[in-house]
Design a protein around this motif. Sequence first.
Motif, PDB file in Angstrom:
ATOM      1  N   GLU A 139      -1.113   9.422   4.403  1.00 13.10           N
ATOM      2  CA  GLU A 139      -2.113   9.217   5.021  1.00 13.10           C
ATOM      3  C   GLU A 139      -1.805   7.781   6.184  1.00 13.10           C
ATOM      4  O   GLU A 139      -2.347   7.749   7.554  1.00 13.10           O
ATOM      5  N   PHE A 140      -0.752   7.507   6.440  1.00 10.84           N
ATOM      6  CA  PHE A 140      -0.213   6.068   7.045  1.00 10.84           C
ATOM      7  C   PHE A 140       0.270   7.570   7.963  1.00 10.84           C
ATOM      8  O   PHE A 140       0.157   6.466   9.630  1.00 10.84           O
ATOM      9  N   ALA A 141       0.876   8.495   7.917  1.00 10.35           N
ATOM     10  CA  ALA A 141       1.614   9.120   8.309  1.00 10.35           C
ATOM     11  C   ALA A 141       0.618   9.603   9.592  1.00 10.35           C
ATOM     12  O   ALA A 141       1.020   9.724  10.264  1.00 10.35           O
ATOM     13  N   GLU A 142      -0.447  10.529   8.999  1.00  9.66           N
ATOM     14  CA  GLU A 142      -1.408  10.401   9.684  1.00  9.66           C
ATOM     15  C   GLU A 142      -1.871   9.789  10.626  1.00  9.66           C
ATOM     16  O   GLU A 142      -3.041  10.248  12.323  1.00  9.66           O
ATOM     17  N   GLU A 143      -2.082   8.437  10.669  1.00 10.28           N
ATOM     18  CA  GLU A 143      -3.036   7.673  11.157  1.00 10.28           C
ATOM     19  C   GLU A 143      -0.953   7.150  12.760  1.00 10.28           C
ATOM     20  O   GLU A 143      -2.280   5.953  13.092  1.00 10.28           O
TER      21      GLU A 143
ATOM     22  N   ALA B 109       1.087  -1.376   0.137  1.00 13.19           N
ATOM     23  CA  ALA B 109       0.523   0.121  -0.104  1.00 13.19           C
ATOM     24  C   ALA B 109       0.908   1.363  -0.258  1.00 13.19           C
ATOM     25  O   ALA B 109       0.599   1.761  -0.630  1.00 13.19           O
ATOM     26  N   ALA B 110       1.930   0.927   0.403  1.00 15.92           N
ATOM     27  CA  ALA B 110       2.741   2.406   0.363  1.00 15.92           C
ATOM     28  C   ALA B 110       3.381   2.534  -0.293  1.00 15.92           C
ATOM     29  O   ALA B 110       4.053   4.461  -0.269  1.00 15.92           O
TER      30      ALA B 110
ATOM     31  N   TRP C 252      18.798   6.094   1.768  1.00 12.17           N
ATOM     32  CA  TRP C 252      18.570   6.334   0.317  1.00 12.17           C
ATOM     33  C   TRP C 252      17.609   7.157   0.302  1.00 12.17           C
ATOM     34  O   TRP C 252      17.359   7.964   0.026  1.00 12.17           O
ATOM     35  N   ASN C 253      16.321   6.189   1.506  1.00 14.47           N
ATOM     36  CA  ASN C 253      15.448   6.877   0.667  1.00 14.47           C
ATOM     37  C   ASN C 253      14.288   8.100   1.671  1.00 14.47           C
ATOM     38  O   ASN C 253      13.768   8.831   1.391  1.00 14.47           O
ATOM     39  N   ALA C 254      14.661   7.551   3.558  1.00 16.37           N
ATOM     40  CA  ALA C 254      14.268   8.403   4.068  1.00 16.37           C
ATOM     41  C   ALA C 254      16.116   9.475   4.606  1.00 16.37           C
ATOM     42  O   ALA C 254      14.853  11.229   5.174  1.00 16.37           O
ATOM     43  N   VAL C 255      16.729   9.661   4.071  1.00 13.43           N
ATOM     44  CA  VAL C 255      17.659  10.630   4.340  1.00 13.43           C
ATOM     45  C   VAL C 255      18.218  11.027   3.274  1.00 13.43           C
ATOM     46  O   VAL C 255      18.686  12.455   3.424  1.00 13.43           O
ATOM     47  N   PHE C 256      19.261  10.789   2.060  1.00 19.54           N
ATOM     48  CA  PHE C 256      19.581  11.129   1.204  1.00 19.54           C
ATOM     49  C   PHE C 256      18.496  12.075   0.261  1.00 19.54           C
ATOM     50  O   PHE C 256      17.732  11.465  -0.099  1.00 19.54           O
ATOM     51  N   GLY C 257      19.176  13.289  -0.084  1.00 18.91           N
ATOM     52  CA  GLY C 257      18.760  14.111  -0.708  1.00 18.91           C
ATOM     53  C   GLY C 257      17.648  15.712   0.041  1.00 18.91           C
ATOM     54  O   GLY C 257      17.113  15.922  -0.966  1.00 18.91           O
TER      55      GLY C 257
ATOM     56  N   GLU D 299      13.040  -5.733   8.924  1.00 14.29           N
ATOM     57  CA  GLU D 299      13.300  -5.738   8.691  1.00 14.29           C
ATOM     58  C   GLU D 299      12.271  -4.550   7.292  1.00 14.29           C
ATOM     59  O   GLU D 299      12.771  -4.084   6.932  1.00 14.29           O
ATOM     60  N   TYR D 300      10.995  -5.774   7.253  1.00 12.53           N
ATOM     61  CA  TYR D 300      10.097  -5.114   6.715  1.00 12.53           C
ATOM     62  C   TYR D 300       9.403  -3.548   7.455  1.00 12.53           C
ATOM     63  O   TYR D 300       9.264  -2.716   6.560  1.00 12.53           O
ATOM     64  N   ALA D 301       9.821  -3.396   8.399  1.00 13.72           N
ATOM     65  CA  ALA D 301       9.493  -1.790   9.005  1.00 13.72           C
ATOM     66  C   ALA D 301      10.487  -1.395   8.480  1.00 13.72           C
ATOM     67  O   ALA D 301      10.185   0.203   7.950  1.00 13.72           O
ATOM     68  N   PHE D 302      11.350  -1.596   7.905  1.00 10.39           N
ATOM     69  CA  PHE D 302      12.913  -0.054   7.355  1.00 10.39           C
ATOM     70  C   PHE D 302      12.414   0.215   6.125  1.00 10.39           C
ATOM     71  O   PHE D 302      12.550   0.985   5.288  1.00 10.39           O
ATOM     72  N   GLN D 303      11.978  -1.896   5.025  1.00 12.17           N
ATOM     73  CA  GLN D 303      11.158  -1.073   3.884  1.00 12.17           C
ATOM     74  C   GLN D 303      10.219  -0.275   4.355  1.00 12.17           C
ATOM     75  O   GLN D 303      10.125   0.251   3.261  1.00 12.17           O
ATOM     76  N   ILE D 304       9.176  -0.586   4.838  1.00  9.25           N
ATOM     77  CA  ILE D 304       7.865   0.498   5.204  1.00  9.25           C
ATOM     78  C   ILE D 304       8.516   1.908   5.080  1.00  9.25           C
ATOM     79  O   ILE D 304       8.090   2.933   4.452  1.00  9.25           O
ATOM     80  N   PHE D 305       9.637   1.960   5.697  1.00 13.40           N
ATOM     81  CA  PHE D 305       9.713   3.244   5.337  1.00 13.40           C
ATOM     82  C   PHE D 305      10.449   4.325   4.694  1.00 13.40           C
ATOM     83  O   PHE D 305      10.175   5.473   4.227  1.00 13.40           O
ATOM     84  N   ALA D 306      11.042   3.246   3.715  1.00 16.53           N
ATOM     85  CA  ALA D 306      11.639   3.100   2.462  1.00 16.53           C
ATOM     86  C   ALA D 306      10.892   3.810   1.879  1.00 16.53           C
ATOM     87  O   ALA D 306      11.095   4.887   0.876  1.00 16.53           O
ATOM     88  N   GLN D 307       9.333   3.061   1.923  1.00 18.82           N
ATOM     89  CA  GLN D 307       8.325   3.075   0.829  1.00 18.82           C
ATOM     90  C   GLN D 307       7.798   5.119   1.666  1.00 18.82           C
ATOM     91  O   GLN D 307       7.439   5.829   0.152  1.00 18.82           O
ATOM     92  N   LEU D 308       7.713   4.686   2.531  1.00 13.34           N
ATOM     93  CA  LEU D 308       7.135   6.736   2.411  1.00 13.34           C
ATOM     94  C   LEU D 308       7.743   7.721   2.944  1.00 13.34           C
ATOM     95  O   LEU D 308       7.076   8.565   2.140  1.00 13.34           O
ATOM     96  N   CYS D 309       8.582   7.135   2.935  1.00 14.01           N
ATOM     97  CA  CYS D 309       9.557   8.958   2.727  1.00 14.01           C
ATOM     98  C   CYS D 309      10.728   8.940   1.292  1.00 14.01           C
ATOM     99  O   CYS D 309      10.632   9.971   1.791  1.00 14.01           O
TER     100      CYS D 309
END
Length: 607
Positions: free
Chosen positions: A325-329, A316-317, A407-412, A351-361
């Motif tokens: 909406e995920f972040a708001e919840e 879903a992310a 890469w997704n949450a920090v870089f950039g 590991e899946y928690a980090f993957q979800i963070f990567a998609q969300l960010c």
Amino acid sequence: MYGNKLSPLMLLYLNGNRNLKGLLNSEVPETLVDVLAANDRASEYVLNIVEAISNCSLYKPIAQKFANMGVVKDLMQILSEAENSQAIQVLACIEAIWNILEVGGKEVVDAMALEEIAIGLKKIFVKVIKQGFKMEDKWLRNELCILINYTLNSPLSHKYFLTKDVEDNMSFFEVLLKYATHDELVLQGELEEDDKLLFTSKEEDTEFKKLLWTSISSLIKEDTAKYIHKPLVDHKFITALAFYFGNDQTVFAAHRWQAPQLREMQLNALSVITNIIVIMPEEFRQVEGHKILIRFLSQYPDTERRLACSKAILNAARHEFFKKEFAEEGIMDILMDIIQNRKDNSLELREYAFQIFAQLCGNCRPNQKEFRRKGGIELILQNLSTDYPGEKGNVFTFVLAVSDCLWNAVFGNKRSELHFVDTGGVFTLLDLLESCDEAHKRVLVSSLSTILENPKAIPMFQDWKSAKGRVNASQLLIRLYCEEDERFGVKYQEGILNNLDRPLTPREGVKKEPPKQAAGIDRGSLSISRISNTVHASVGTGSLKKDTSKSFTERFREPVEQQRIDINGNFSESYIYKRMLTEAHTFDLRAGVSQRFTFRSSPCSTV
């Protein structure tokens, strides 16, 4: 019982015996098929013929021969024409089909992808459900569902399940949906015209429900989306699945389920939801499915349900409208708690928690900001390590998931990069690069090159000293460059390259069709997102085809899940590592090392 040896039954399937080998070399199989096709279905001899086919099918070459001659189609016709579902001929036909499928293997499954077989299965399936009320009828119904799932294993059969029947104007897929959603919609008041429950909470009925969901899930693919979208909406399939994630007391009172039964139903429902989100994200959003998943993830402490829920959230992310909406919840707080609680949460769940963070960010500045404020960067630094002794899970893919999150949450994000540098991120990357496995070096060098584009990171790079060999950062990178030279067979004579035609890849010069090298691409060539673009079903293609929808670790898991590496369907760590290493070797590590010494002409430590 038999250790590493095959059981006697498996030996019979593969090697046969003297009699079965003799039958294979005779004309008996052809004769049986011809007689069955020409004989009257009501003849007393049909039963003997079917039993003979069933017994001969215990040898794999004969089972495959029967399938190629179309005997499954004839057996299915007998089933569909039978007036009594408990007739001895019906049971004998099912036994024969079972033997052919079980012994024959994948070739036989592909041979079942015929329109006549799909039509026959539909007829007998509907007849058994409408007319069968005994326990034997329910067992037969479940066995038919297993045969349906076998047939659906071949993508060639899918079009026959999606084609509408002239008689009732319903496809087989719609029939499956009807019975898979009926009781759930009745209990939620969604079916006013029919308020009678068809199934109970007994084991045979719950097993039937799970088999139906498996059949439907097999047809939920991106290439079939345009055919299945309307039936899924019309039968309110997502609403039916959401029933299992409501208040537990409501579910217990409505259908009298025990806790273990409900748990199994929830796990199977989550598996289907994981697939359906990909093709119906808007419809899932309309029933507030994302809120249901977050509530479910926080409600149950057991790893198995949390893991299944995390897979659905990960899919879903990927959709932009779910990220906010995920972040708001409050999903970030839940994921942070999962990562921090190592004692109760497995390495795979984290590991899946980090993957979800990567998609969300990913490409989402508000979520990157929230991730930084909640201490997410510190979590990344704490988990950028390969030291997880005694933990159940795959350390190799876990480190890649953490890197993907980096890469997704920090870089950039300038502020996040500065915070990463200020909290010792450069030192952490270099420490891990020095001790990490071969499969991780490409990702870490690329991450290091990226963060060093920030001027504030360069002093950290210059100050780093190894705790092992007292080398500095520049010496470490040059050592990696030399190791890569050795892998490619580069030779020097008095500091001059020997091979003038292919100076950096001399070994590939002898190949007729040398694969494309990644050495000439830009700064992001060794990033997680670029590496993910090269992972295909076949290993080591070196292709740079663009596909940013899935992360590196996810792309490794798909072929592993499809091939079922070991008997229990668990991941084989050695197999995953082999894939990772092969993919990593399609990239030239020297590109990332050279980038460090060339961008912005930044000063380096003395080597």
